[in-house]
Scaffold this active site. Structure first.
Site, PDB file in Angstrom:
ATOM      1  N   GLU A   1     -68.533  37.484 -47.364  1.00 30.26           N
ATOM      2  CA  GLU A   1     -67.401  37.273 -48.251  1.00 30.26           C
ATOM      3  C   GLU A   1     -66.552  36.108 -47.799  1.00 30.26           C
ATOM      4  O   GLU A   1     -66.448  35.813 -46.620  1.00 30.26           O
ATOM      5  CB  GLU A   1     -66.535  38.520 -48.279  1.00 30.26           C
ATOM      6  CG  GLU A   1     -67.292  39.639 -48.904  1.00 30.26           C
ATOM      7  CD  GLU A   1     -66.392  40.773 -49.294  1.00 30.26           C
ATOM      8  OE1 GLU A   1     -66.818  41.565 -50.135  1.00 30.26           O
ATOM      9  OE2 GLU A   1     -65.273  40.866 -48.787  1.00 30.26           O
TER      10      GLU A   1
ATOM     11  N   CYS B   1     -62.486  47.401 -33.626  1.00 33.47           N
ATOM     12  CA  CYS B   1     -61.045  47.627 -33.742  1.00 33.47           C
ATOM     13  C   CYS B   1     -60.865  48.787 -34.729  1.00 33.47           C
ATOM     14  O   CYS B   1     -61.466  48.793 -35.809  1.00 33.47           O
ATOM     15  CB  CYS B   1     -60.350  46.371 -34.247  1.00 33.47           C
ATOM     16  SG  CYS B   1     -60.656  44.950 -33.178  1.00 33.47           S
TER      17      CYS B   1
ATOM     18  N   CYS C   1     -59.866  48.305 -38.512  1.00 33.22           N
ATOM     19  CA  CYS C   1     -60.544  47.258 -39.303  1.00 33.22           C
ATOM     20  C   CYS C   1     -61.834  47.793 -39.915  1.00 33.22           C
ATOM     21  O   CYS C   1     -62.680  48.356 -39.221  1.00 33.22           O
ATOM     22  CB  CYS C   1     -60.858  46.065 -38.413  1.00 33.22           C
ATOM     23  SG  CYS C   1     -61.831  44.791 -39.239  1.00 33.22           S
TER      24      CYS C   1
ATOM     25  N   CYS D   1     -57.057  41.364 -45.758  1.00 30.79           N
ATOM     26  CA  CYS D   1     -57.640  41.528 -44.419  1.00 30.79           C
ATOM     27  C   CYS D   1     -58.167  42.935 -44.212  1.00 30.79           C
ATOM     28  O   CYS D   1     -57.511  43.897 -44.564  1.00 30.79           O
ATOM     29  CB  CYS D   1     -56.595  41.334 -43.336  1.00 30.79           C
ATOM     30  SG  CYS D   1     -55.690  39.838 -43.428  1.00 30.79           S
TER      31      CYS D   1
HETATM   32  N1  SAH Z   1     -62.228  38.977 -35.609  1.00 30.12           N
HETATM   33  C1  SAH Z   1     -61.152  38.077 -35.690  1.00 30.12           C
HETATM   34  C2  SAH Z   1     -60.994  37.437 -37.060  1.00 30.12           C
HETATM   35  C3  SAH Z   1     -61.219  38.309 -38.275  1.00 30.12           C
HETATM   36  S1  SAH Z   1     -60.075  39.598 -38.571  1.00 30.12           S
HETATM   37  C4  SAH Z   1     -59.872  38.766 -35.288  1.00 30.12           C
HETATM   38  O1  SAH Z   1     -59.872  39.975 -35.131  1.00 30.12           O
HETATM   39  O2  SAH Z   1     -58.889  38.062 -35.102  1.00 30.12           O
HETATM   40  C5  SAH Z   1     -58.692  38.784 -39.350  1.00 30.12           C
HETATM   41  C6  SAH Z   1     -57.363  39.517 -39.167  1.00 30.12           C
HETATM   42  O3  SAH Z   1     -57.278  40.675 -40.029  1.00 30.12           O
HETATM   43  C7  SAH Z   1     -57.138  40.028 -37.756  1.00 30.12           C
HETATM   44  O4  SAH Z   1     -55.839  39.767 -37.314  1.00 30.12           O
HETATM   45  C8  SAH Z   1     -57.364  41.494 -37.931  1.00 30.12           C
HETATM   46  O5  SAH Z   1     -56.772  42.210 -36.896  1.00 30.12           O
HETATM   47  C9  SAH Z   1     -56.750  41.744 -39.286  1.00 30.12           C
HETATM   48  N2  SAH Z   1     -57.138  43.029 -39.899  1.00 30.12           N
HETATM   49  C10 SAH Z   1     -58.289  43.688 -39.751  1.00 30.12           C
HETATM   50  N3  SAH Z   1     -58.280  44.832 -40.472  1.00 30.12           N
HETATM   51  C11 SAH Z   1     -57.085  44.882 -41.088  1.00 30.12           C
HETATM   52  C12 SAH Z   1     -56.485  45.837 -41.994  1.00 30.12           C
HETATM   53  N4  SAH Z   1     -57.130  46.902 -42.404  1.00 30.12           N
HETATM   54  N5  SAH Z   1     -55.239  45.560 -42.448  1.00 30.12           N
HETATM   55  C13 SAH Z   1     -54.594  44.425 -42.062  1.00 30.12           C
HETATM   56  N6  SAH Z   1     -55.118  43.503 -41.224  1.00 30.12           N
HETATM   57  C14 SAH Z   1     -56.339  43.740 -40.738  1.00 30.12           C
HETATM   58 FE1  SF4 Z   2     -61.713  43.575 -34.679  1.00 29.07          FE
HETATM   59 FE2  SF4 Z   2     -62.261  43.480 -37.286  1.00 29.07          FE
HETATM   60 FE3  SF4 Z   2     -61.615  41.199 -35.971  1.00 29.07          FE
HETATM   61 FE4  SF4 Z   2     -63.980  42.440 -35.549  1.00 29.07          FE
HETATM   62  S1  SF4 Z   2     -63.304  41.494 -37.475  1.00 29.07           S
HETATM   63  S2  SF4 Z   2     -62.589  41.635 -33.980  1.00 29.07           S
HETATM   64  S3  SF4 Z   2     -63.445  44.612 -35.738  1.00 29.07           S
HETATM   65  S4  SF4 Z   2     -60.298  42.962 -36.320  1.00 29.07           S
END
Ligand code: SAH
Ligand code: SF4
Length: 400
Positions: free
Chosen positions: A121, A145, A148, A381
């Site tokens: 995506e 995480c 996420c 996100c």
């Molecule tokens: N893996 C990298 C980049 C992709 S995630 C990282 O973690 O930084 C992009 C952003 O979206 C990150 O800050 C992540 O913590 C946030 N994110 C992930 N799941 C989310 C959710 N359910 N609600 C809000 N932000 C979220």
């Molecule tokens: Fe963590 Fe999601 Fe970022 Fe992967 S994409 S590092 S699981 S926040």
């Protein structure tokens, strides 16, 4: 669902879409392009010139046919089209939000015999003064995480640099952002002299970019090349959950902006939210940030902080956040949590977010809350990928 425009190509579930065939040149680095031309017998003394020509047509003009390349001789064009294509990966679904956000599902052809091809995506977020493309660096993510959705996906592989670059080429094409194309005048695209619809890139889609360092680095070289796609490195941001050993090389090798997914101010909590913290705790992470090259008030690190109700959203934590970041040129993005089916977290109440944001604001950090964009199309996100499949299934059931 009235605002949702979905385009469902008939071919989507109809078996292998990409048969093995000639290789596309779209997405290649300069070295890969030179290698490809060498392989079809282009003379060594001509290589530089030919690469420069193709580079201009592919990345600056967005050419889709070799026949558009009028400064390339007819015989060369024939030779090229005998061996290569200018195909881009297929957009299998486009969704446009009421706020102008667009989300594309892009089907990547298989990279080798074992790969079935991946669907990733890519999200475009227009604002009045900029247009930001959120790209993916991996299919899924090996990190877990807990808040996420991407982290719950089983299938994981690195995207190649070609696949990363192709996301911008596809986006520019879809929006009409190449010279000679007309972007839709719908009030959603940024305007102004010299403003391109896609002016910024953030590596905040699926995946952990610093676990795919080489391909992300090579892709950034192509994205930022002034003779082609021409994105300034100051407008490219790599977001990481905290892969500390790769932060100095990112600064040296790519020189892009950096975003850190911090989300907690204590190691015990961050250990559960971002399990990578057990390996690289907050202190080491912030030390790496302090040493990031080229920081100034005009070039700040972005700290992302997802607002989780009753988990990390107290005033004491806001004060601790400000204390921790002291001395680092920083921006703070408070991200309202985007819920997904099965998650145990909830988004903090608006009052709580405001209180948190006031403390951060009073400490001198501007505009901290990131408004969720594209919520109606699940482009926000952490909502990426599997949610889309649900929407599709629902849309099919409803005969939309
Ligand atoms: N893996 C990298 C980049 C992709 S995630 C990282 O973690 O930084 C992009 C952003 O979206 C990150 O800050 C992540 O913590 C946030 N994110 C992930 N799941 C989310 C959710 N359910 N609600 C809000 N932000 C979220
Ligand atoms: Fe963590 Fe999601 Fe970022 Fe992967 S994409 S590092 S699981 S926040």
């Amino acid at each position: 669902m009235a605002s949702l425009h979905q385009m469902e190509p008939a071919s989507r579930d109809a078996g292998p879409v990409f048969a093995a065939g000639p290789m596309t040149l779209v997405g290649l680095t300069r070295d890969e392009l030179a290698e490809a031309l060498r392989a079809i017998g282009i003379a060594e003394r001509e290589l530089r010139m030919r690469v420069a020509q193709l580079w201009h047509w592919i990345y600056f003009r967005g050419a889709t046919e070799f026949d558009q390349m009028l400064n390339v001789s007819k015989s060369q064009r024939l030779l090229l089209s005998d061996h290569f294509t200018l195909a881009r990966p297929e957009v299998t679904s486009e969704q446009i939000s009421t706020d102008g956000t667009r989300k594309w599902l892009i089907r990547m052809p298989p990279v080798d015999a074992r790969d079935k091809g991946a669907e990733i995506e890519c999200v475009y977020i227009p604002e009045s003064d900029r247009g930001t493309l959120c790209v993916s660096s991996q299919v899924g993510c090996t990190l877990t995480c807990t808040f996420c959705h991407t982290g719950t996906q089983k299938l994981v592989r690195n995207l190649t640099s070609r696949e990363i670059v192709q996301q911008l080429v596809v986006a520019r094409h879809q929006i009409g952002d190449f010279p000679g194309q007309t972007p839709p005048d719908n009030g959603f695209l940024p305007s102004g002299e010299g403003v391109r619809a896609v002016s910024n890139i953030v590596f905040m889609g699926m995946g952990e970019p610093l676990f795919n360092f080489d391909n992300v680095g090579a892709a950034i070289d192509v994205l930022s090349d002034g003779d082609g796609l021409s994105l300034s490195k100051r407008r490219i941001t790599v977001s990481t959950s905290g892969v500390v050993p790769e932060i100095p090389p990112l600064g040296e090798r790519a020189g892009t902006m950096l975003a850190i997914s911090l989300h907690a101010v204590r190691d015990d909590l961050r250990d559960t939210l971002v399990p990578l913290n057990k390996k690289y705790p907050i202190r080491d992470l912030l030390d790496a940030c302090r040493a990031y090259p080229g920081l100034s008030n005009a070039r700040r690190i972005t700290f992302e902080y997802v607002m989780l109700k009753g988990v990390n959203d107290s005033p004491a934590e806001a004060r601790e956040l400000v204390r921790l970041l002291k001395g680092i040129p920083a921006k703070i993005n408070l991200i309202p949590f985007n819920p997904w089916p099965g998650t145990k977290y909830e988004c903090s109440d608006w009052d709580t977010i405001e209180k948190f944001s006031d403390i951060v604001f009073n400490a001198g950090y501007a505009s901290p809350v990131r408004t969720p964009r594209g919520r109606d199309i699940l482009a926000a996100c952490g909502q990426l990928k599997s949610e889309t499949e649900k929407v599709r299934a629902r849309a099919r059931m409803m005969g939309e």
